[in-house]
Design a protein around this motif. Sequence first.
Motif, mmCIF file in Angstrom:
data_model
loop_
_atom_site.group_PDB
_atom_site.id
_atom_site.type_symbol
_atom_site.label_atom_id
_atom_site.label_comp_id
_atom_site.label_asym_id
_atom_site.label_seq_id
_atom_site.Cartn_x
_atom_site.Cartn_y
_atom_site.Cartn_z
ATOM 1 N N LEU A 37 43.857 44.468 58.231
ATOM 2 C CA LEU A 37 42.574 44.889 57.662
ATOM 3 C C LEU A 37 42.385 44.413 56.223
ATOM 4 C CD1 LEU A 37 42.454 48.536 59.071
ATOM 5 C CD2 LEU A 37 41.224 46.514 59.928
ATOM 6 N N GLU A 38 43.291 43.558 55.765
ATOM 7 C CA GLU A 38 43.266 42.993 54.407
ATOM 8 C C GLU A 38 43.479 44.037 53.327
ATOM 9 O OE1 GLU A 38 39.899 40.377 53.759
ATOM 10 O OE2 GLU A 38 41.064 38.766 54.677
ATOM 11 N N GLU A 147 31.975 46.186 63.838
ATOM 12 C CA GLU A 147 32.033 46.545 62.420
ATOM 13 C C GLU A 147 33.349 46.117 61.771
ATOM 14 O OE1 GLU A 147 31.113 50.686 61.783
ATOM 15 O OE2 GLU A 147 29.530 50.608 63.301
ATOM 16 N N ILE A 148 34.404 46.104 62.546
ATOM 17 C CA ILE A 148 35.720 45.748 62.018
ATOM 18 C C ILE A 148 36.041 44.284 62.294
ATOM 19 C CG2 ILE A 148 38.197 46.280 62.111
ATOM 20 C CD1 ILE A 148 37.361 49.098 63.023
ATOM 21 N N ASN A 150 34.301 41.620 62.453
ATOM 22 C CA ASN A 150 33.704 40.626 61.560
ATOM 23 C C ASN A 150 34.560 40.423 60.308
ATOM 24 O OD1 ASN A 150 31.525 40.240 63.271
ATOM 25 N ND2 ASN A 150 30.286 41.799 62.255
ATOM 26 N N LYS A 151 35.118 41.499 59.794
ATOM 27 C CA LYS A 151 35.981 41.404 58.614
ATOM 28 C C LYS A 151 37.285 40.683 58.957
ATOM 29 C CE LYS A 151 34.152 45.769 56.960
ATOM 30 N NZ LYS A 151 34.428 47.185 56.779
ATOM 31 N N CYS A 154 36.630 36.874 59.577
ATOM 32 C CA CYS A 154 36.452 36.106 58.334
ATOM 33 C C CYS A 154 37.803 35.762 57.728
ATOM 34 C CB CYS A 154 35.616 36.900 57.322
ATOM 35 S SG CYS A 154 33.904 37.088 57.803
ATOM 36 N N LYS A 155 38.717 36.712 57.748
ATOM 37 C CA LYS A 155 40.048 36.513 57.191
ATOM 38 C C LYS A 155 40.807 35.437 57.953
ATOM 39 C CE LYS A 155 44.520 38.622 57.160
ATOM 40 N NZ LYS A 155 45.327 39.366 58.082
#
Length: 157
Positions: A37-38, A147-148, A150-151, A154-155
Amino acid sequence: MNKDSIIKEVREKAEGYFQRGEFFCSEAVVHTINELLEWPYPEEVVKMASGFPIGIGKSGCLCGAVSGGVMALGMAYGRVYKEPMPEKMFPAASALHDYIKNLYGSTCCRVLIRNYEFTSPERKSHCVKITGEVAAWIASKFLEDPEISNKIACKNS
């Protein structure tokens, strides 16, 4: 990176942390998902998972990987003071429990390891596999959540 590659990487990281002795089961799951989750939480968040290995403080109850998994789900689906409970938290935690119970026949540590000598490499290998399974399941769940995902996407692009 595609979904299957991300899930495989998460599984391998969680298993590796436990296999190498860097973390126990619950800690490995929390650390790996925090990384996925960065780092929404400082690395020290893993300290909250340190009492759960070997069935909650060596009591043999709830599997530490499952406990860590529920904590990791809270990273995305949890709440803070005075917020309402997010709709996804309880169903996700219940689904993780049911998934592991259906796969292994139990979520109780002493039941999961009853056929192994505790100090044996076979028992550790079995627990490492469960740890990877929990982390992979959570990664899959998060990647299915727009919602999760996409994050995460991107990473890992």
